[in-house]
Motif scaffolding. Structure first.
Motif, PDB file in Angstrom:
ATOM      1  N   SER A 171       5.564  49.869  34.286  1.00 40.27           N
ATOM      2  CA  SER A 171       5.819  50.509  34.035  1.00 40.27           C
ATOM      3  C   SER A 171       7.053  51.235  33.867  1.00 40.27           C
ATOM      4  CB  SER A 171       5.144  52.166  33.561  1.00 40.27           C
ATOM      5  OG  SER A 171       3.574  51.461  33.082  1.00 40.27           O
ATOM      6  N   ALA A 172       8.081  51.802  35.668  1.00 39.57           N
ATOM      7  CA  ALA A 172       8.830  51.722  35.320  1.00 39.57           C
ATOM      8  C   ALA A 172      10.082  51.398  35.427  1.00 39.57           C
ATOM      9  CB  ALA A 172       9.093  52.083  37.550  1.00 39.57           C
ATOM     10  N   LYS A 204      13.415  52.845  32.953  1.00 42.61           N
ATOM     11  CA  LYS A 204      14.700  52.445  33.406  1.00 42.61           C
ATOM     12  C   LYS A 204      15.824  51.700  32.685  1.00 42.61           C
ATOM     13  CE  LYS A 204      14.028  52.434  38.687  1.00 42.61           C
ATOM     14  NZ  LYS A 204      13.514  51.853  39.971  1.00 42.61           N
ATOM     15  N   ILE A 205      15.008  50.420  31.957  1.00 42.33           N
ATOM     16  CA  ILE A 205      15.916  50.210  30.252  1.00 42.33           C
ATOM     17  C   ILE A 205      16.671  51.483  29.244  1.00 42.33           C
ATOM     18  CG2 ILE A 205      14.871  48.740  29.256  1.00 42.33           C
ATOM     19  CD1 ILE A 205      13.761  46.683  30.857  1.00 42.33           C
ATOM     20  N   LEU A 244       6.327  48.834  24.401  1.00 44.44           N
ATOM     21  CA  LEU A 244       6.948  48.822  23.598  1.00 44.44           C
ATOM     22  C   LEU A 244       6.805  48.705  22.415  1.00 44.44           C
ATOM     23  CD1 LEU A 244      10.516  50.839  24.044  1.00 44.44           C
ATOM     24  CD2 LEU A 244      11.030  48.369  24.013  1.00 44.44           C
ATOM     25  N   TYR A 245       7.102  49.868  21.731  1.00 36.68           N
ATOM     26  CA  TYR A 245       7.670  50.113  19.860  1.00 36.68           C
ATOM     27  C   TYR A 245       8.368  50.769  19.676  1.00 36.68           C
ATOM     28  CZ  TYR A 245       2.112  48.366  19.827  1.00 36.68           C
ATOM     29  OH  TYR A 245       0.962  47.815  19.662  1.00 36.68           O
ATOM     30  N   MET A 260      10.713  43.407  27.650  1.00 34.08           N
ATOM     31  CA  MET A 260      11.946  44.562  27.623  1.00 34.08           C
ATOM     32  C   MET A 260      13.321  44.250  28.328  1.00 34.08           C
ATOM     33  SD  MET A 260      10.098  47.882  27.730  1.00 34.08           S
ATOM     34  CE  MET A 260      11.457  48.497  26.912  1.00 34.08           C
ATOM     35  N   ARG A 261      12.855  43.044  29.771  1.00 29.79           N
ATOM     36  CA  ARG A 261      13.883  42.405  30.647  1.00 29.79           C
ATOM     37  C   ARG A 261      14.731  41.288  30.456  1.00 29.79           C
ATOM     38  NH1 ARG A 261      11.202  41.300  35.622  1.00 29.79           N
ATOM     39  NH2 ARG A 261      10.627  43.571  35.582  1.00 29.79           N
ATOM     40  N   GLU A 262      14.381  40.587  29.757  1.00 21.97           N
ATOM     41  CA  GLU A 262      15.007  39.064  29.128  1.00 21.97           C
ATOM     42  C   GLU A 262      16.034  39.877  28.173  1.00 21.97           C
ATOM     43  OE1 GLU A 262      12.051  36.159  28.121  1.00 21.97           O
ATOM     44  OE2 GLU A 262      11.340  36.611  29.941  1.00 21.97           O
ATOM     45  N   MET A 263      14.711  41.129  26.621  1.00 18.38           N
ATOM     46  CA  MET A 263      15.714  41.093  26.030  1.00 18.38           C
ATOM     47  C   MET A 263      17.527  41.914  26.627  1.00 18.38           C
ATOM     48  SD  MET A 263      12.854  42.374  23.101  1.00 18.38           S
ATOM     49  CE  MET A 263      14.663  43.113  21.755  1.00 18.38           C
ATOM     50  N   TYR A 264      16.854  42.642  27.267  1.00 13.82           N
ATOM     51  CA  TYR A 264      17.741  44.186  28.273  1.00 13.82           C
ATOM     52  C   TYR A 264      18.747  43.103  28.110  1.00 13.82           C
ATOM     53  CZ  TYR A 264      20.027  47.653  30.880  1.00 13.82           C
ATOM     54  OH  TYR A 264      21.266  48.320  31.095  1.00 13.82           O
ATOM     55  N   SER A 265      18.449  42.145  28.961  1.00 12.04           N
ATOM     56  CA  SER A 265      19.997  40.878  29.922  1.00 12.04           C
ATOM     57  C   SER A 265      20.542  40.715  28.989  1.00 12.04           C
ATOM     58  CB  SER A 265      18.933  40.201  31.038  1.00 12.04           C
ATOM     59  OG  SER A 265      18.215  40.620  32.219  1.00 12.04           O
TER      60      SER A 265
END
Length: 114
Positions: free
Chosen positions: A35-36, A40-41, A76-77, A89-94
Motif C-alpha cells: 500500500s505504501a 508513493k507512485i 487501483l481504479y 502499478m509498479r510495472e506500469m509506472y516504470s
C-alpha cells in the motif's frame, strides 16, 4: 453489512472518484509495504486520489476482492476501471504506462512531461 450493500458502496466510491486506491491504512499512514508503494507512485505522479482503508471495514476488505475478482490489496481504479495491484502499478509506472493512462483519462496531475 450485506454483501450487496458492500458491492454498491464500492461501486459508488469508484463512480464518484476519478482515482481510487483500496488499501491497508490511509495515504497518510499506509499499513503495509504494498500500500505504501502504491501511494508513493500516485504521489510521485501528483495524482489526487481517494484512499479507502480496508482495515476499517471487513466487509469492504473482502468485498473489494470479489468486486474486482483480484485476490490482493491494494487495488487501483482509474475512471471506473480496475487497473491492478501494487506489482502492476509498479510495472506500469516504470514503463510510463501509468502516467499515459492518467493523461488519456484526462485526470489532473502535477507530473511534468519529459
Amino acid at each position: 453489512m450485506a454483501s450487496d450493500t458492500v458491492s454498491e458502496t464500492i461501486a459508488k466510491t469508484i463512480a464518484d472518484n476519478d482515482v481510487v486506491l483500496f488499501m491497508k491504512g490511509t495515504k497518510q499512514f499506509p499499513q503495509c509495504g504494498f500500500s505504501a508503494t502504491a501511494v508513493k507512485i500516485l504521489e510521485h505522479l501528483g495524482v489526487p486520489f481517494k484512499d479507502v482503508n480496508v482495515l476499517e471495514d471487513q466487509g469492504v476488505r473482502e468485498g473489494i476482492k470479489t468486486f474486482s475478482n483480484w485476490p490482493t490489496i491494494p487495488q487501483l481504479y482509474v475512471k471506473g476501471e480496475f487497473v491492478g495491484g501494487c506489482d502492476i502499478m509498479r510495472e506500469m509506472y516504470s514503463a510510463g504506462e501509468l502516467h499515459n493512462l492518467i493523461c488519456e483519462k484526462g485526470i489532473p496531475h502535477s507530473h511534468q512531461h519529459a
